[in-house]
Design an enzyme around this catalytic site. Structure first.
Site, short mmCIF file in Angstrom:
data_model
loop_
_atom_site.label_atom_id
_atom_site.label_comp_id
_atom_site.label_asym_id
_atom_site.label_seq_id
_atom_site.Cartn_x
_atom_site.Cartn_y
_atom_site.Cartn_z
N LEU A 13 -19.08 -15.37 9.52
CA LEU A 13 -19.66 -14.88 8.27
C LEU A 13 -18.54 -14.78 7.24
O LEU A 13 -17.36 -14.81 7.58
CB LEU A 13 -20.30 -13.51 8.47
CG LEU A 13 -21.40 -13.44 9.54
CD1 LEU A 13 -21.81 -11.99 9.78
CD2 LEU A 13 -22.60 -14.28 9.13
N SER A 14 -18.92 -14.63 5.97
CA SER A 14 -17.89 -14.51 4.93
C SER A 14 -16.90 -13.40 5.28
O SER A 14 -15.69 -13.58 5.15
CB SER A 14 -18.53 -14.22 3.57
OG SER A 14 -19.35 -15.28 3.17
N GLU A 15 -17.41 -12.24 5.67
CA GLU A 15 -16.55 -11.15 6.13
C GLU A 15 -17.20 -10.36 7.25
O GLU A 15 -18.44 -10.26 7.31
CB GLU A 15 -16.22 -10.17 4.99
CG GLU A 15 -14.97 -10.48 4.21
CD GLU A 15 -15.25 -11.44 3.06
OE1 GLU A 15 -14.27 -11.92 2.44
OE2 GLU A 15 -16.43 -11.69 2.78
N THR A 16 -16.36 -9.82 8.10
CA THR A 16 -16.75 -8.81 9.07
C THR A 16 -15.90 -7.58 8.80
O THR A 16 -14.68 -7.69 8.64
CB THR A 16 -16.55 -9.29 10.51
OG1 THR A 16 -17.36 -10.45 10.74
CG2 THR A 16 -16.93 -8.21 11.50
N HIS A 45 -19.38 -6.74 -0.54
CA HIS A 45 -20.64 -6.80 0.20
C HIS A 45 -20.50 -6.24 1.61
O HIS A 45 -21.44 -5.66 2.15
CB HIS A 45 -21.20 -8.24 0.22
CG HIS A 45 -20.68 -9.12 1.31
ND1 HIS A 45 -19.48 -9.79 1.23
CD2 HIS A 45 -21.21 -9.45 2.52
CE1 HIS A 45 -19.30 -10.49 2.32
NE2 HIS A 45 -20.33 -10.31 3.12
#
Length: 258
Positions: A44-47, A71
């Site tokens: 994902l874009s970020e965790t 987000h």
């Protein structure tokens, strides 16, 4: 080791839209190496990883750690209010960019993120080459470059050169214009972080909001990110921070094994 993990769609009230973030709350130490491996596996874009003992929050893309992610902060606050402490209405996370505050307000989650200050970039040639469209103005913030283009249609119909974007000395590149139905629109690109295009980038709005607040002579603005998934943000400029609010929706709750 078995650990609970959540996938949350931020800046939307529906699954399969907005920006998905992984969220892990933990009370036993996780190494940076393991955090990065989990983020890469999630893809994902970020965790976000939050230490329940200190409330330190760290953000990882599939390839690197970043200092701030809006987000994933919203997603972390959503999980905290729903599944960690359902009696709380506010949570404060300690990040590498300072204290991040999130609260439940009018059915949404409202975050306070440190504001950025746009600095004009005189030489726009490299950014112009990366976007293949007329760049009216260019700016640089703490993390990102920001290109201002003529219209919402131009933001939607970019012919991108990711190889050039990847050479920029920044986390990524924001492209923005006035909006047709909202105050302003944007997209965000960051191949240098392992994310070609981020669906909805809360932290980018700490740079976008001060810029458009000055241009439009207002401190409360509506915004939309024009990625394929898309997302809606409500931004308020304060003296030292930007308040960003939005909805969130749980997609997945499960366990990972390491």
């Amino acid at each position: 080791m078995k650990q609970e993990i959540f996938f949350v769609n931020s800046f939307t009230d529906q699954v399969f839209s907005g920006n998905p973030a992984g969220v892990v709350f933990y009370d036993k130490e996780l190494s940076q190496n393991l955090m990065q491996k989990i983020a890469a596996e999630n893809n994902l874009s970020e965790t976000a990883f939050i230490n329940l003992n200190s409330y330190e929050i760290r953000f990882f893309t599939p390839t690197i750690e970043v200092d701030l992610c809006g987000h994933a902060t919203l997603a972390s606050a959503f999980v905290f209010f729903k599944y960690i402490d359902d009696k709380s209405k506010e949570v404060r996370f300690k990040s590498k960019r300072g204290m991040l505050t999130a609260s439940e307000f009018n059915g949404k989650i409202e975050m306070d993120l440190p504001r950025d200050f746009p600095r004009e970039v005189k030489n726009k040639s490299l950014i112009q080459s990366a976007l293949n469209t007329n760049v009216k103005e260019a700016y640089k913030g703490i993390d990102d470059y920001m290109a201002i283009v003529e219209s919402e249609e131009d933001v939607l119909n970019l012919e991108l050169n990711f190889e050039i974007i990847e050479t920029l000395d920044s986390r990524g590149l924001i492209v923005s214009s006035l909006g047709e139905d909202v105050d302003f629109v944007s997209r965000w690109f960051g191949p240098q972080t392992g994310v070609d295009e981020d669906p909805v980038t809360g932290s980018a709005h700490t740079l976008l909001t001060p810029f458009w607040a000055e241009r439009l002579n207002k401190t409360e603005l509506s915004a939309k990110q024009l990625s394929r998934r898309g997302g809606d943000l409500f931004c308020k400029l304060k003296e030292n921070s930007v308040s960003i609010s939005g909805n969130a929706s749980l997609y997945l709750r499960g366990e990972y094994f390491s």
